[in-house]
Design an enzyme around this catalytic site. Structure first.
Site, PDB file in Angstrom:
ATOM      1  N   ASP A 172      -5.847  -1.027  -1.633  1.00 19.76           N
ATOM      2  CA  ASP A 172      -6.590  -2.132  -2.470  1.00 19.76           C
ATOM      3  C   ASP A 172      -7.960  -2.524  -2.245  1.00 19.76           C
ATOM      4  OD1 ASP A 172      -5.222  -3.394  -0.175  1.00 19.76           O
ATOM      5  OD2 ASP A 172      -5.830  -5.527  -1.507  1.00 19.76           O
ATOM      6  N   GLU A 220       3.051   4.286   5.647  1.00 21.71           N
ATOM      7  CA  GLU A 220       1.884   3.565   5.882  1.00 21.71           C
ATOM      8  C   GLU A 220       0.768   4.175   4.950  1.00 21.71           C
ATOM      9  OE1 GLU A 220       0.772   0.797   5.706  1.00 21.71           O
ATOM     10  OE2 GLU A 220      -0.097   0.224   7.428  1.00 21.71           O
ATOM     11  N   ASP A 221      -0.018   3.197   4.251  1.00 21.17           N
ATOM     12  CA  ASP A 221      -1.116   3.982   3.501  1.00 21.17           C
ATOM     13  C   ASP A 221      -2.124   4.555   4.140  1.00 21.17           C
ATOM     14  OD1 ASP A 221      -1.699   1.313   4.081  1.00 21.17           O
ATOM     15  OD2 ASP A 221      -2.287   0.898   2.110  1.00 21.17           O
ATOM     16  N   PHE A 238     -15.119   2.570   3.279  1.00 17.63           N
ATOM     17  CA  PHE A 238     -14.065   1.434   2.598  1.00 17.63           C
ATOM     18  C   PHE A 238     -13.343   2.255   1.229  1.00 17.63           C
ATOM     19  CE2 PHE A 238     -11.758  -1.818   0.450  1.00 17.63           C
ATOM     20  CZ  PHE A 238     -11.062  -2.512   1.752  1.00 17.63           C
ATOM     21  N   VAL A 239     -11.844   2.678   1.370  1.00 16.94           N
ATOM     22  CA  VAL A 239     -11.629   3.414   0.542  1.00 16.94           C
ATOM     23  C   VAL A 239     -10.627   2.573  -0.542  1.00 16.94           C
ATOM     24  CG1 VAL A 239     -11.893   5.668   1.371  1.00 16.94           C
ATOM     25  CG2 VAL A 239      -9.682   4.272   1.951  1.00 16.94           C
ATOM     26  N   ARG A 242      -5.076  -0.286  -6.765  1.00 15.88           N
ATOM     27  CA  ARG A 242      -4.081   0.288  -5.947  1.00 15.88           C
ATOM     28  C   ARG A 242      -3.505   1.236  -7.215  1.00 15.88           C
ATOM     29  NH1 ARG A 242      -2.216  -2.548  -1.669  1.00 15.88           N
ATOM     30  NH2 ARG A 242      -2.173  -4.727  -1.879  1.00 15.88           N
ATOM     31  N   GLY A 302       0.888  -1.365   0.109  1.00 12.96           N
ATOM     32  CA  GLY A 302       0.035   0.064   0.051  1.00 12.96           C
ATOM     33  C   GLY A 302       0.918   1.355   0.003  1.00 12.96           C
ATOM     34  N   LYS A 362      -7.768   6.605   9.419  1.00 18.56           N
ATOM     35  CA  LYS A 362      -9.127   6.190  10.041  1.00 18.56           C
ATOM     36  C   LYS A 362      -9.401   6.222  11.494  1.00 18.56           C
ATOM     37  CE  LYS A 362     -11.040   3.093   7.031  1.00 18.56           C
ATOM     38  NZ  LYS A 362     -11.439   1.635   6.568  1.00 18.56           N
ATOM     39  N   ASP A 371      -5.841   1.888  10.267  1.00 13.66           N
ATOM     40  CA  ASP A 371      -7.229   1.683  10.793  1.00 13.66           C
ATOM     41  C   ASP A 371      -7.522   1.055  12.100  1.00 13.66           C
ATOM     42  OD1 ASP A 371     -10.050   0.771  10.267  1.00 13.66           O
ATOM     43  OD2 ASP A 371      -9.470  -0.763   8.664  1.00 13.66           O
TER      44      ASP A 371
END
Ligand code: IMP
Ligand code: MG
Length: 184
Positions: free
Chosen positions: A162, A102-103, A155-156, A168, A47, A134, A106
């Site tokens: 992904d 990090e992407d 949810f993105v 991605r 990610g 998030k 969560d």
């Protein structure tokens, strides 16, 4: 927005917004680490790829890059409990300044595991930068030094994020249409 992917309900962050916020994160790094002797950016694959590629364009401090692959997420919409290190670091990080890239954060479970693992290797400093936070979905408390956007519990996908390992490549980040999940 031209050519919106049909699996995306709505664009949350355009490519331009992502680039701008990434530049701000790079400026923060340039300032905070200006006297760093040894800086290593550790990207969490896969990610982190578009975010890290954009980030390093704007970082002026000398640094190395390293990567880890953590399986915390099987490409589904639900969170897998088991978090494993699939690919480990190449560098010895002891005594070095480490920034985890990090992407999205969560629940925080992935990063909490990675942080514990890295702390045992005694880096000089250890911080996290994340493109998305998030925050409302957090289960484990995590200190994120710098994040790009605070996102709701939706949810993105896109710009590294992904759905079943796909999407991605989208240059923007958008809300994924749940009805499209089984088709991927
Ligand atoms: P955490 O351990 O719950 O913080 O999960 C972090 C990982 O879950 C991220 O690195 C992503 O790979 C994945 N993830 C969490 N939310 C999303 C999302 O909305 N879209 C795509 N991937 C996500
Ligand atoms: Mg990830």
């Amino acid at each position: 927005m031209t050519n919106l992917d049909p699996r995306i309900e709505k664009v949350l962050y355009s490519h331009e917004q992502i680039v701008n916020v990434t530049k701000e994160i790079a400026e923060w790094i340039n300032d905070k680490y200006k006297n760093s002797k040894e800086l290593i950016l550790v990207g969490l694959l896969k990610g982190c790829i578009p975010f890290m590629a954009e980030l390093i364009k704007h970082i002026k401090v000398d640094h190395k890059m390293d990567f880890m692959t953590i399986s915390s997420y099987e490409g589904g919409l639900a969170q897998k409990k088991n978090i494993k290190i699939v690919m480990d670091l190449n560098n010895d990080i002891s005594g070095k300044d480490i920034i985890i890239v990090e992407d999205i954060v969560d629940s925080g479970k992935t990063l909490s595991k990675v942080l514990n693992y890295m702390k045992n290797m005694n880096p000089k400093s250890l911080e996290i930068v994340a493109l998305l936070d998030k925050k409302c979905a957090r289960k484990v408390e995590i200190n994120i030094a710098k994040s790009g956007f605070i996102v709701d519990d939706v949810f993105v996908a896109g710009f590294g994020l992904d759905v079943k390992e796909k999407l991605r490549n989208l240059p923007y980040i958008g809300i994924f249409k749940k009805s499209e999940f089984d088709k991927l």
